[in-house]
Design a protein around this motif. Structure first.
Motif, mmCIF file in Angstrom:
data_model
loop_
_atom_site.group_PDB
_atom_site.id
_atom_site.type_symbol
_atom_site.label_atom_id
_atom_site.label_comp_id
_atom_site.label_asym_id
_atom_site.label_seq_id
_atom_site.Cartn_x
_atom_site.Cartn_y
_atom_site.Cartn_z
ATOM 1 N N LYS A 1 26.749 47.133 48.002
ATOM 2 C CA LYS A 1 26.919 46.270 46.834
ATOM 3 C C LYS A 1 26.167 46.830 45.617
ATOM 4 O O LYS A 1 26.655 46.744 44.488
ATOM 5 C CB LYS A 1 26.479 44.844 47.164
ATOM 6 N N THR A 2 25.017 47.412 45.868
ATOM 7 C CA THR A 2 24.287 48.045 44.769
ATOM 8 C C THR A 2 25.097 49.205 44.192
ATOM 9 O O THR A 2 25.206 49.373 42.969
ATOM 10 C CB THR A 2 22.920 48.553 45.268
ATOM 11 N N ASP B 1 28.109 47.898 42.256
ATOM 12 C CA ASP B 1 27.696 47.361 40.961
ATOM 13 C C ASP B 1 27.638 48.481 39.927
ATOM 14 O O ASP B 1 28.084 48.336 38.785
ATOM 15 C CB ASP B 1 26.338 46.678 41.113
ATOM 16 N N LEU C 1 31.039 41.867 41.870
ATOM 17 C CA LEU C 1 30.318 41.405 43.052
ATOM 18 C C LEU C 1 30.108 39.903 43.027
ATOM 19 O O LEU C 1 29.960 39.301 41.960
ATOM 20 C CB LEU C 1 28.941 42.077 43.139
#
Length: 675
Positions: A120-121, A124, A130
């Protein structure tokens, strides 16, 4: 292209890969555990190698044993299937070091997407939207509680590694957070060897839509449209379909391009699936990327006419993608259901046992055919606690969604399984559910329609009772013909004429009595005061246990399949299955009431992983008493009534069999008297 491929998996995916490899002229090698020595996937391959004991951690998860099997058999490549080692970066890297091609993405891509938090980082930074939440490394329970408070309830706790609904809990209040967190972490550690979790805002009425992506070693990446996987239970997919109902061309392109961006961000190669959660207004958020082929890939194959396993093998061999994005197109609609050995009426708990009878509808063309069966289980095989309880995948294709849905209903009506509980009847009800039929989908559909999808048990119909009775009479008639002595005839033959024959069948909690008079294949059946004139013909099925019955009741014709195994009788009619037990009234009287109403029994075989109470503790109805783990899922045993704990028969770490009494709960009054 490779000359020999080792398939590092079992079940239907191993059979599926073997079929494509054979068509391409590639020899295949199966690996198997002790309990799978005679499994279908072993028979599907050209050679097979034992890799260990039954538990996956002692066989299919042993990367050294898998690699050794590949080297000993001269395999040039390893196809990991899905599950087990398919998303294990260390295994992918070990294959490369050993000079063996890993049919999948590079280890770096698996590592990047293997942690949901890290992924997810990364997403992003790549500009992929997200869901609001916490995806960091800090795992202190109090810190995570603070994060949940700041996000706002309800929140979703999700294992950072893995998938399949394991290590996931929806938490609706602050008070329930810590217990749910502990349960998630234990389940995640057991399933994936990593207890890290992330916290996200739990979206209301979301849809689960995923995009199939493919990338080659030459920098090309495309998306093969979408699949809707919204219909779920326990966060695990039940029904998948393609294309997604109501999907517009503009949204499909936006989601497809976001999925390609996600794949390119990690230099992806091979087949992958980018999963999104979608709000009712169309906003979509990245959930995770599965760096492997998905269980539901057949629906994409059915609408595109493409063999995705063949694409995997060609890309792994260094070939470019067979088509460009502009050349891709789809036709019609496809739906897949997962047929599980589980009991929907008992919280969808897995069902363990031997498949005594297995009959699917006739399978047609592999791609673009009306009906397709992908399975790795045969009649006589056992569903054990060691592996996922999926029996098969049933896939249909139609010109549009309505036709596909109608075909699925018909296909499910011709699916007959005996030996374990299954979700077949539940799937039929889902297919005919109004919300599903209208395409009004979200991940809470099953919970929202529990009353109709999981109705209370109903009494067997007269027709089902008649069919079961015919099976009893037919078998006894066949046995009687073996005797030349008329005095040992078990039919209604009598010296001075015909006598009535009484058959008693256990139907749920009650015993139903059927009185049969007459001779031949036209007789009078009396059921609770109702008299029916019945005629029938029977035909034995080549597969053991089954007979086909053509029945006429009051002039109306009916077709059914009846299976009898000892005292157990299964009646399969077009729209329902009825389970009955032939009983002896004398034996029934002797058994009487030997049950312990206060006993809490194990719903399935498993291991005790937590005990919350001691002897003498007061409990309220619904209180958690202990937790069992089976098939990598946790199952909480709760008090069925208010009372006092009598004895606790097992401790943490004990293995227990299905049906054994785990502990007893007595009323306060009875406990004081006994004390």
């Amino acid at each position: 292209m490779f000359h020999t491929l080792l398939i590092a998996n079992r079940g239907e995916i191993a059979c599926r890969v073997a079929a494509t490899a054979r068509r391409l002229g590639i020899k295949t090698v199966a690996v198997y555990s002790d309990v799978d020595a005679n499994a279908k996937h072993v028979a599907s391959c050209d050679a097979a190698v034992r890799v260990g004991a039954a538990p996956a951690r002692e066989s299919y998860l042993l990367s050294d044993a898998i690699l050794r099997a590949a080297l000993e058999t001269g395999a040039q490549a390893v196809h990991p299937g899905y599950g087990f080692l398919s998303e294990n970066e260390a295994f992918a890297e070990a294959c490369v070091k050993a000079g063996i091609v890993f049919v999948g993405p590079p280890a770096s891509a698996i590592a990047a997407m293997g942690s949901k938090s890290a992924a997810k980082t990364l997403m992003d930074k790549a500009g992929v939207p997200l869901v609001p939440g916490y995806h960091g490394e800090q795992q202190d329970p109090n810190f995570l509680l603070q994060q949940a408070d700041s996000i706002g309830y309800p929140v979703l706790i999700k294992a950072s590694s893995g998938g399949g609904g394991k290590g996931m809990r929806v938490v609706t209040s602050r008070d329930a957070f810590q217990d749910a967190l502990g349960s998630c972490k234990r389940e995640a550690l057991s399933s994936f060897g990593d207890d890290k979790v992330l916290i996200e805002r739990y979206l209301q009425k979301p849809r689960h839509i995923e995009i199939q992506v493919f990338a080659d070693q030459h920098g090309n990446c495309i998306y093969l449209f979408e699949r809707d996987c919204s219909v779920q239970r326990r966060h695990q997919k039940v029904i998948e379909e393609a294309p997604a109902p109501g999907m517009t061309a503009a949204r499909r392109q936006a989601m497809g391009e976001a999925a390609v961006a996600a794949a390119k961000a990690v230099n992806y190669v091979g087949a992958g699936t980018v999963e999104f959660i979608v709000e009712p207004d169309g906003r979509f958020y990245f959930m995770e990327m599965n760096t492997r082929l998905q269980v539901e890939h057949p629906v994409t194959e059915m609408i595109t006419g493409l063999d995705l396993v063949e694409w995997q093998l060609r890309i792994a061999a260094g070939q470019p993608l067979p088509l460009t994005q502009e050349q891709l197109q789809f036709k019609g609609h496809s739906i897949e259901v997962r047929i599980y050995a589980e009991n929907p009426d008992n919280g969808f708990l897995p069902s363990v046992g031997t498949l005594q009878y297995l009959d699917f509808p006739e399978s047609t063309a592999f791609l673009n055919g009306p009906v397709r069966i992908d399975g790795g289980i045969r009649a006589g095989d056992a569903i054990s606690t060691y592996y996922d309880p999926m029996i098969a995948k049933l896939i249909v294709h139609g010109e549009d969604r309505d036709q596909a849905r109608a075909r699925m209903v018909q296909a499910l009506e011709h699916t007959r399984i005996v030996g374990v509980h299954t979700n077949v009847a539940f799937l039929r009800r889902l297919m005919t559910n109004q919300a599903f039929a209208e395409g009004d989908l979200d991940t809470g559909l099953i919970e929202q329609h529990r009353d109709t999808l999981l109705p209370a048990a109903v009494r067997a119909t007269d027709q089902a009772l008649v069919l079961a009775t015919i099976a009893v009479l037919t078998e006894q008639g066949a046995q009687s013909r073996l005797w030349s002595d008329p005095w040992r005839d078990q039919s209604t033959w009598r010296l001075a004429g015909l006598a009535a024959r009484q058959v008693m069948l256990v139907d749920g909690e009650s015993v139903r009595t059927i009185l049969v008079t007459g001779d031949g294949h036209t007789r009078t059946f009396e059921l609770e005061g109702r008299k029916l004139l019945v005629s029938w013909t029977t035909q034995s099925d080549p597969q053991a246990l089954a007979m086909q019955v053509c029945l006429s009741i009051l002039g109306q014709q009916h077709q059914a399949t009846v299976l009898r195994d000892g005292t157990a009788i299964q009646v399969f009619e077009p729209s329902r299955q009825t389970s009955l037990i032939l009983t002896d009234p004398l034996a029934q009287a002797e058994q009487g009431t030997h049950t312990n109403a206060g006993g809490m029994t194990a719903p399935m075989p498993g291991k005790v992983i937590a005990v919350y109470v001691k002897s003498g503790a007061s409990v309220k109805r619904g209180d958690a008493l202990l937790v069992m783990e089976a098939m990598k899922m946790e199952h909480t045993i709760s008090a069925a009534t208010d009372g006092v704990v009598g004895e606790v028969y097992f401790a943490v770490g004990d293995q227990v069999a299905e049906g054994v009494e785990l502990l007893s709960v007595q009323s306060e009054q009875n406990f004081n008297v006994a004390s």
